[in-house]
Enzyme design. Structure first.
Site, PDB file in Angstrom:
ATOM      1  CG  HIS A 123       7.518  -1.226  -8.545  1.00  0.00           C
ATOM      2  ND1 HIS A 123       7.223  -1.482 -10.007  1.00  0.00           N
ATOM      3  CD2 HIS A 123       7.422  -0.286  -7.635  1.00  0.00           C
ATOM      4  CE1 HIS A 123       6.580  -0.500  -9.721  1.00  0.00           C
ATOM      5  NE2 HIS A 123       6.880   0.646  -9.332  1.00  0.00           N
ATOM      6  CG  ASP A 184      -1.492   1.083  -0.109  1.00  0.00           C
ATOM      7  OD1 ASP A 184      -2.481   1.392   0.775  1.00  0.00           O
ATOM      8  OD2 ASP A 184      -0.775   1.938   0.962  1.00  0.00           O
ATOM      9  CD  GLU A 295      -3.820   2.393   3.089  1.00  0.00           C
ATOM     10  OE1 GLU A 295      -2.967   1.123   2.803  1.00  0.00           O
ATOM     11  OE2 GLU A 295      -3.063   3.357   3.386  1.00  0.00           O
TER      12      GLU A 295
END
Length: 544
Positions: A123, A184, A295
Site C-alpha cells: 500500500h 483507518d 475525524e
C-alpha cells in the site's frame, strides 16, 4: 534467429570483436547493459553481473525461497504510478532468511548496486517499497509465527512485522483486548505502518501507532538482528519508528493493548462554516472526557449527501434531514465515535448527548449508528470490496497527506477550498487536529512546530486514461499547486507519507533533525542498502 554470438558479430565493428574475444578468454564477459566500445571499460570497477548475483542468492540456505521470475506484482503498489521491477523477491519463513540475505548483499560491498526493500501489503503510494533490479522482501510471508497475547497490568501482543492489523484485532479480541491506536484501513502490515507513524482518529488521545510500541526486533542494513526498546538500544528503537525503513527492517513488534469495547456509537454531523467546524474539533481533542475517535472531512459540492448516509446511519430528525440540501456547497463533516459495552448503554447515551450539546453543528444533520467494534474499525474494507467489485480499486491513487500547524489552518482552508479545489475530488478529504503533546518526539517522525496540528489528507482516485478533472495529470497538478502555495505562504507544513526525489528536499523536510537522521543511516545502513524507493540515499555515495 541466430545465436547471441553471431548477432553480436553483425552489430559491432572489429574493435569491439577483439575486446569481446579477450573478455571471452578471460572469462569475464560483462552483462548486456555494458557498452563494450566505451573508453571507460577498463577504468570502471568490476561489478557482479545479474547472473553472478542470482547465483549468490541461490546459494543461501533459507527456510523460505527466492523468486526470480514473474515478479511484476512487486513492481507496483497501491499508488499505481511507479513501477520498478526487482531482480528477485524473497519469501522469508524466518528472520534468519532476511538477515542472511541482507548480510550477503552488505558483504558484496558498494561495488554491487543491489538494494533491498521490505514490502508489506503493497500500500505504498509512490514506489517506496520497490527496489529497481534489487531484492524485494515479501514481509507477509514472515507472519507464520503465532501471535503471543500477554494479559496483566500492561497487556501487549508480540507479532511479526508482516502481520496485518486486522488479524491482530481478531486475535487480541479473543482475550477482550485490542491495540490502542489504529489506521483507518486495517489491511496493512505492522512493519509498514510503524515505519511511518500510523495515524487515525484515535491519535489525539493515544498518539500514533509508533507511540504504542514497547519493543522491536530489527534487521539492520548490515544484516544484524537487534532487539531494541526505550531502554535497550534506544537510538535504533526511536530511529526505526517513523524512520521510513532507512535503518532496519521491522521483523517483530511488541504492541501495547487495552481492554476492548464491544460496541461503538458512531456519529456524523455537518457544518456550513469552517470556523465552527475547526473550533469544535479543537475543543473535543482538548477535553478530558471526550469521544474515543474524532475525524473531520471536507465535502465539496456533493449531491444528496444525507440520503447516501441513510444506508448506514439513522437521522435524529428524519423530517428535517430530508429537507437539507447539500448541492453546490462546501460542507464540513465531523465524525465521532464513543466506545461502550451493552450493559452501560444508558450512561453512554447521556455522555454522548452532553458532548453533542456543546457543539455547533447543523441540528438537522445529526446522524447516528450503533455497530460492533470490529465493524467500526474495519469500515474502510467494506468500501474496498465495493470498489473492487466495480474494478475501481486498482487505479492510480495520487494521494497527498499534509501536517499543518493549527495557527495556519484557516489560511490553508481559505485558499485550498476556496480557490484551488473548486470541484469535488474523486475521494475523501480528511481534516482533523491532533495533540502533539500526546506524541513521542524522540521518533524519526517529523511534525510541525506547534502543539496542535491538523492532518489534511486528499485521498483522490484517478480514472485511468481520463484527461478531465478526474485524470491523474489534473490531480497531480492540483497537488503541486497546493504544495507551491504552502511554500510561498510559509505555512510550516510537513508532508506525511512524504516522497521527495532529491536529498536536498529530504534535508529540508527533516530540517535540524537531518543530522541525527544521517548519523543513524551511517550507523545502521552504511552502504544505503535499505528502502531505495524513498530516494533519500543512493548506494555507493557517502552519507552526508
Amino acid at each position: 534467429m541466430g545465436s547471441p554470438f553471431y548477432s553480436f558479430l553483425k552489430q559491432n565493428n572489429i574493435v569491439c570483436l577483439k575486446i569481446f574475444l579477450i573478455l571471452l578468454i578471460m572469462g569475464c564477459i560483462p552483462d548486456r547493459t555494458t557498452n563494450l566500445c566505451s573508453n571507460q571499460l577498463i577504468a570502471k570497477p568490476a561489478t557482479p553481473t545479474h547472473l553472478n548475483v542470482t547465483s549468490s542468492l541461490e546459494t543461501l540456505s533459507l527456510d523460505g525461497y527466492f523468486s526470480f521470475n514473474n515478479n511484476n506484482h512487486a513492481a507496483k503498489d497501491f499508488g499505481n504510478t511507479y513501477q520498478s521491477l526487482p531482480l528477485a523477491v524473497l519469501y522469508p519463513k524466518s528472520v534468519s532468511d532476511i538477515s542472511s540475505t541482507v548480510k550477503l548483499i552488505f558483504n558484496m560491498g558498494s561495488a554491487s548496486e543491489l538494494t533491498v526493500a521490505a514490502r508489506g501489503h503493497g500500500h505504498s503510494l509512490q514506489g517506496q517499497a520497490q527496489a529497481h533490479r534489487g531484492v524485494v522482501i515479501n514481509m507477509e510471508s514472515l507472519k507464520g509465527s503465532q501471535m503471543q497475547v500477554h494479559t496483566g497490568e500492561r497487556p501487549y501482543v508480540d507479532v511479526s512485522g508482516g502481520e496485518l492489523w486486522i488479524n491482530i484485532l481478531h486475535e487480541t479480541l479473543k482475550l477482550g483486548l485490542a491495540p490502542k491506536s489504529w489506521t483507518d484501513y486495517l489491511h496493512l502490515t505492522v512493519g509498514g505502518t510503524l515505519s511511518y507513524a500510523g495515524i487515525s482518529g484515535q491519535a489525539f488521545r493515544h498518539g500514533p501507532q509508533i507511540n504504542n510500541v514497547y519493543r522491536l526486533q530489527v534487521v539492520t542494513g548490515k544484516g544484524e538482528v537487534i532487539t531494541c526498546s526505550k531502554s535497550k538500544n534506544p537510538d535504533l528503537f526511536y530511529g526505526v519508528l517513523g524512520g521510513l525503513g532507512q535503518f532496519g527492517i521491522i521483523t517483530q513488534a511488541r504492541i501495547s493493548l487495552e481492554p476492548a469495547p464491544k460496541m461503538v456509537k458512531w456519529i456524523r454531523v455537518l457544518y456550513l462554516d469552517f470556523s465552527s467546524f475547526s473550533k469544535d474539533q479543537e475543543y473535543l481533542i482538548a477535553s478530558e472526557n471526550s469521544f474515543e475517535y474524532i475525524e473531520g472531512f471536507v465535502i465539496l459540492n456533493r449531491t444528496g449527501l444525507l440520503n447516501n448516509w441513510r444506508s448506514s446511519f439513522n437521522p435524529k430528525d428524519p423530517m428535517q434531514a430530508s429537507q437539507f440540501n447539500s448541492d453546490g456547497k462546501t460542507l464540513y463533516c465531523l465524525e465521532m465515535a464513543k466506545y461502550f459495552n451493552p450493559d452501560v448503554t444508558n450512561v453512554i447515551d447521556q455522555i454522548t448527548e452532553s458532548l453533542l450539546l456543546k457543539l455547533h453543528y447543523i441540528p438537522s444533520t445529526l446522524f447516528m449508528s450503533e455497530v460492533s467494534f470490529v465493524e467500526f474499525l474495519d469500515r474502510v474494507h467494506l468500501s474496498e470490496l465495493k470498489l473492487r467489485a466495480k474494478g475501481l480499486w486498482e487505479v492510480p491513487h495520487p494521494w497527498m497527506n499534509l501536517l499543518i500547524p493549527k495557527n495556519r489552518i484557516h489560511e490553508f482552508a481559505d485558499e485550498v477550498f476556496g480557490n484551488i479545489l473548486t470541484n469535488n475530488i474523486n475521494g475523501p478529504i480528511l481534516m482533523y487536529p491532533v495533540n502533539k503533546t500526546k506524541w513521542n518526539n524522540n521518533t524519526s517522525l517529523v511534525t510541525p512546530d506547534e502543539d496542535v496540528f491538523y492532518l489534511v489528507a486528499l485521498l483522490s482516485s484517478a480514472v485511468p486514461s481520463s484527461k478531465g478533472t478526474d485524470g491523474l495529470e489534473y490531480i497531480l497538478t492540483q497537488n503541486k499547486r497546493i504544495l507551491e502555495y504552502s511554500a510561498r505562504a510559509d505555512l510550516g507544513i510537513k508532508q506525511y507519507l512524504p516522497h521527495y526525489r532529491t536529498q536536498g528536499e529530504w534535508r529540508a523536510h527533516f530540517g535540524p533533525r537531518w543530522k541525527a537522521f544521517a548519523r543513524r543511516k551511517s550507523s545502521y545502513d552504511p552502504l544505503a542498502i535499505l528502502a531505495p524507493g524513498q530516494m533519500m540515499f543512493k548506494k555507493g555515495i557517502p552519507i552526508l
